[in-house]
Scaffold this motif. Structure first.
Motif, PDB file in Angstrom:
ATOM      1  N   ALA A 273       0.842  -1.193   0.000  1.00 11.28           N
ATOM      2  CA  ALA A 273       0.000   0.000   0.000  1.00 11.28           C
ATOM      3  C   ALA A 273       0.882   1.250   0.000  1.00 11.28           C
ATOM      4  CB  ALA A 273      -0.905   0.003   1.218  1.00 11.28           C
ATOM      5  N   GLN A 274       0.361   2.286  -0.605  1.00 11.07           N
ATOM      6  CA  GLN A 274       1.120   3.522  -0.680  1.00 11.07           C
ATOM      7  C   GLN A 274       0.983   4.315   0.618  1.00 11.07           C
ATOM      8  OE1 GLN A 274      -1.391   2.801  -3.079  1.00 11.07           O
ATOM      9  NE2 GLN A 274       0.134   1.709  -4.279  1.00 11.07           N
ATOM     10  N   THR A 275       2.051   5.003   0.969  1.00 13.52           N
ATOM     11  CA  THR A 275       2.020   5.875   2.146  1.00 13.52           C
ATOM     12  C   THR A 275       2.666   7.215   1.812  1.00 13.52           C
ATOM     13  OG1 THR A 275       4.118   5.022   2.962  1.00 13.52           O
ATOM     14  CG2 THR A 275       2.128   3.957   3.790  1.00 13.52           C
ATOM     15  N   VAL A 276       2.249   8.225   2.526  1.00 11.74           N
ATOM     16  CA  VAL A 276       2.801   9.574   2.365  1.00 11.74           C
ATOM     17  C   VAL A 276       3.220  10.082   3.736  1.00 11.74           C
ATOM     18  CG1 VAL A 276       2.299  11.945   1.672  1.00 11.74           C
ATOM     19  CG2 VAL A 276       1.346  10.036   0.362  1.00 11.74           C
ATOM     20  N   THR A 277       4.421  10.612   3.820  1.00 13.29           N
ATOM     21  CA  THR A 277       4.947  11.081   5.103  1.00 13.29           C
ATOM     22  C   THR A 277       5.367  12.541   5.013  1.00 13.29           C
ATOM     23  OG1 THR A 277       5.780   8.865   5.620  1.00 13.29           O
ATOM     24  CG2 THR A 277       6.696  10.695   6.882  1.00 13.29           C
ATOM     25  N   GLN A 278       4.837  13.322   5.914  1.00  9.63           N
ATOM     26  CA  GLN A 278       5.277  14.705   6.063  1.00  9.63           C
ATOM     27  C   GLN A 278       5.905  14.803   7.446  1.00  9.63           C
ATOM     28  OE1 GLN A 278       1.188  16.185   4.284  1.00  9.63           O
ATOM     29  NE2 GLN A 278       2.600  17.916   4.461  1.00  9.63           N
ATOM     30  N   SER A 279       7.197  14.988   7.485  1.00 10.33           N
ATOM     31  CA  SER A 279       7.945  14.886   8.740  1.00 10.33           C
ATOM     32  C   SER A 279       7.961  16.166   9.553  1.00 10.33           C
ATOM     33  CB  SER A 279       9.378  14.459   8.449  1.00 10.33           C
ATOM     34  OG  SER A 279       9.989  15.396   7.591  1.00 10.33           O
ATOM     35  N   GLN A 280       7.410  17.239   9.011  1.00  8.35           N
ATOM     36  CA  GLN A 280       7.427  18.533   9.699  1.00  8.35           C
ATOM     37  C   GLN A 280       6.016  18.913  10.113  1.00  8.35           C
ATOM     38  OE1 GLN A 280       8.654  20.034   6.013  1.00  8.35           O
ATOM     39  NE2 GLN A 280      10.748  20.550   6.622  1.00  8.35           N
ATOM     40  N   PRO A 281       5.631  18.679  11.352  1.00  7.10           N
ATOM     41  CA  PRO A 281       4.270  19.043  11.774  1.00  7.10           C
ATOM     42  C   PRO A 281       4.016  20.551  11.686  1.00  7.10           C
ATOM     43  CG  PRO A 281       5.323  17.604  13.364  1.00  7.10           C
ATOM     44  CD  PRO A 281       6.375  18.026  12.389  1.00  7.10           C
ATOM     45  N   GLU A 282       5.064  21.340  11.982  1.00  7.10           N
ATOM     46  CA  GLU A 282       4.913  22.796  11.930  1.00  7.10           C
ATOM     47  C   GLU A 282       6.166  23.427  11.351  1.00  7.10           C
ATOM     48  OE1 GLU A 282       2.340  23.077  16.112  1.00  7.10           O
ATOM     49  OE2 GLU A 282       3.574  24.756  15.452  1.00  7.10           O
ATOM     50  N   MET A 283       5.944  24.511  10.605  1.00  8.92           N
ATOM     51  CA  MET A 283       7.050  25.275  10.054  1.00  8.92           C
ATOM     52  C   MET A 283       6.706  26.751  10.187  1.00  8.92           C
ATOM     53  SD  MET A 283       9.568  23.443   8.569  1.00  8.92           S
ATOM     54  CE  MET A 283      10.170  24.304   7.107  1.00  8.92           C
ATOM     55  N   SER A 284       7.757  27.569  10.203  1.00  6.47           N
ATOM     56  CA  SER A 284       7.553  29.001  10.293  1.00  6.47           C
ATOM     57  C   SER A 284       8.496  29.700   9.313  1.00  6.47           C
ATOM     58  CB  SER A 284       7.825  29.472  11.722  1.00  6.47           C
ATOM     59  OG  SER A 284       7.629  30.865  11.835  1.00  6.47           O
ATOM     60  N   VAL A 285       8.007  30.772   8.715  1.00 10.33           N
ATOM     61  CA  VAL A 285       8.833  31.514   7.753  1.00 10.33           C
ATOM     62  C   VAL A 285       8.560  33.007   7.917  1.00 10.33           C
ATOM     63  CG1 VAL A 285       7.093  31.361   5.921  1.00 10.33           C
ATOM     64  CG2 VAL A 285       9.496  31.678   5.315  1.00 10.33           C
ATOM     65  N   GLN A 286       9.593  33.786   7.668  1.00 11.84           N
ATOM     66  CA  GLN A 286       9.442  35.238   7.701  1.00 11.84           C
ATOM     67  C   GLN A 286       8.828  35.684   6.379  1.00 11.84           C
ATOM     68  OE1 GLN A 286      10.719  36.374  10.696  1.00 11.84           O
ATOM     69  NE2 GLN A 286       9.755  38.356  10.339  1.00 11.84           N
ATOM     70  N   GLU A 287       7.965  36.662   6.462  1.00 12.90           N
ATOM     71  CA  GLU A 287       7.370  37.213   5.251  1.00 12.90           C
ATOM     72  C   GLU A 287       8.466  37.595   4.260  1.00 12.90           C
ATOM     73  OE1 GLU A 287       4.957  40.591   6.159  1.00 12.90           O
ATOM     74  OE2 GLU A 287       3.810  40.490   4.300  1.00 12.90           O
ATOM     75  N   ALA A 288       8.216  37.282   2.984  1.00 15.92           N
ATOM     76  CA  ALA A 288       9.119  37.580   1.863  1.00 15.92           C
ATOM     77  C   ALA A 288      10.263  36.576   1.726  1.00 15.92           C
ATOM     78  CB  ALA A 288       9.689  38.985   1.945  1.00 15.92           C
ATOM     79  N   GLU A 289      10.407  35.681   2.674  1.00 23.97           N
ATOM     80  CA  GLU A 289      11.472  34.693   2.553  1.00 23.97           C
ATOM     81  C   GLU A 289      10.943  33.402   1.919  1.00 23.97           C
ATOM     82  OE1 GLU A 289      14.504  36.221   6.013  1.00 23.97           O
ATOM     83  OE2 GLU A 289      13.439  34.329   6.313  1.00 23.97           O
ATOM     84  N   THR A 290      11.854  32.443   1.771  1.00 27.77           N
ATOM     85  CA  THR A 290      11.521  31.177   1.117  1.00 27.77           C
ATOM     86  C   THR A 290      11.482  30.049   2.136  1.00 27.77           C
ATOM     87  OG1 THR A 290      12.500  31.874  -0.975  1.00 27.77           O
ATOM     88  CG2 THR A 290      12.321  29.494  -0.597  1.00 27.77           C
ATOM     89  N   VAL A 291      10.548  29.151   1.947  1.00 29.45           N
ATOM     90  CA  VAL A 291      10.429  27.995   2.841  1.00 29.45           C
ATOM     91  C   VAL A 291      10.183  26.744   1.997  1.00 29.45           C
ATOM     92  CG1 VAL A 291       7.924  28.287   3.151  1.00 29.45           C
ATOM     93  CG2 VAL A 291       9.261  27.111   4.904  1.00 29.45           C
ATOM     94  N   THR A 292      10.695  25.633   2.485  1.00 24.86           N
ATOM     95  CA  THR A 292      10.508  24.352   1.801  1.00 24.86           C
ATOM     96  C   THR A 292       9.846  23.355   2.733  1.00 24.86           C
ATOM     97  OG1 THR A 292      12.438  24.718   0.377  1.00 24.86           O
ATOM     98  CG2 THR A 292      11.667  22.454   0.626  1.00 24.86           C
TER      99      THR A 292
END
Lengths: 115, 119
Positions: free
Chosen positions: B1-20
């Motif tokens: 069966a296929q699974t999907v994992t997102q390892s970052q429950p929360e992220m924060s970024v400053q306005e105008a900056e880049t986040v992944t």
């Protein structure tokens, strides 16, 4: 064009009661999906209609859940009798019948709380 | 069966900056589709971007782009020039492509990443 709508937006019921959720897909969308997100967990697939037929109901948790889509338009999802573990947000999505890259458009969800 | 994992429950970024935002998945299928959905607070979930596995070129949609690494089974989302309106829950999702069996129509989701944008 109206999006996918769901009713009610919130429902609070007691264990053992019955609740019916409704989903109105985008007009002309033959595919209709139900999903559920239990708090802190993934959004899980429940079932898939193509027009009025159940294409796949492998995600339905048990026989307390009954989904219908009479006439291939809106769909209802009835939970009877409700249990505590049924609490969560129930999402409906619809898409056109066509190429497999069709986008699923989601409704705002119904938040169900079973006390 | 296929699974999907997102390892970052929360992220924060400053306005105008880049986040992944990270997403990995597991599948034995060779053809499939990958999606990023965004759900702003108290609002509907909307599609941000999608990628067909057979396409080598990474998908882009304005400030949103993906880094699709098929061999590594990785599908990250990059948000450039972050805006306050980007604050939302982001879900990575997988969908099988024909002719594979099973629930071809349904999406398989990760747990989501809550993104906050600081002014």
């Amino acid at each position: 064009e109206a999006g996918v709508t769901q009713f009610p937006s919130h429902s609070v019921i007691e264990k053992g009661q019955t609740v019916t959720l409704r989903c109105d897909p985008i007009s002309g969308h033959d595919n209709l999906y139900w999903y559920r997100r239990v708090m802190g967990k993934e959004i899980k697939f429940l079932l898939h209609f193509v027009k009025e037929s159940k294409q796949d109901e492998s995600g339905m948790p048990n026989n307390r859940f009954l989904a219908e889509r009479t006439g291939g338009t809106y769909s209802t999802l009835k939970v009877q009798p409700a249990e505590l573990e049924d609490s969560g947000v129930y999402f409906c999505a619809s898409s056109q019948l066509g190429p497999s890259t069709d986008t699923q458009y989601f409704g705002p969800g119904t938040r169900l709380t079973v006390l | 069966a296929q699974t999907v994992t997102q390892s970052q429950p929360e992220m924060s970024v400053q306005e105008a900056e880049t986040v992944t935002l990270s997403c990995t998945y597991d599948t034995s299928e060779s053809d499939y589709y990958l999606f990023w959905y965004k759900q702003p607070p108290s609002r509907q979930m909307i599609l941000v971007i999608r990628q067909e596995a057979y396409k080598q070129q990474n998908a882009t949609e304005n400030r949103f782009s993906v880094n699709f690494q098929k061999a590594a089974k990785s599908f990250s989302l990059k948000i450039s020039d972050s805006q306050l309106g980007d604050a939302a829950m982001y879900f990575c999702a997988y969908r099988s492509a024909p002719p594979y069996g099973g629930s071809q129509g349904n999406l398989i989701f990760g747990k989501g990443t809550k993104l906050s944008v600081k002014p």
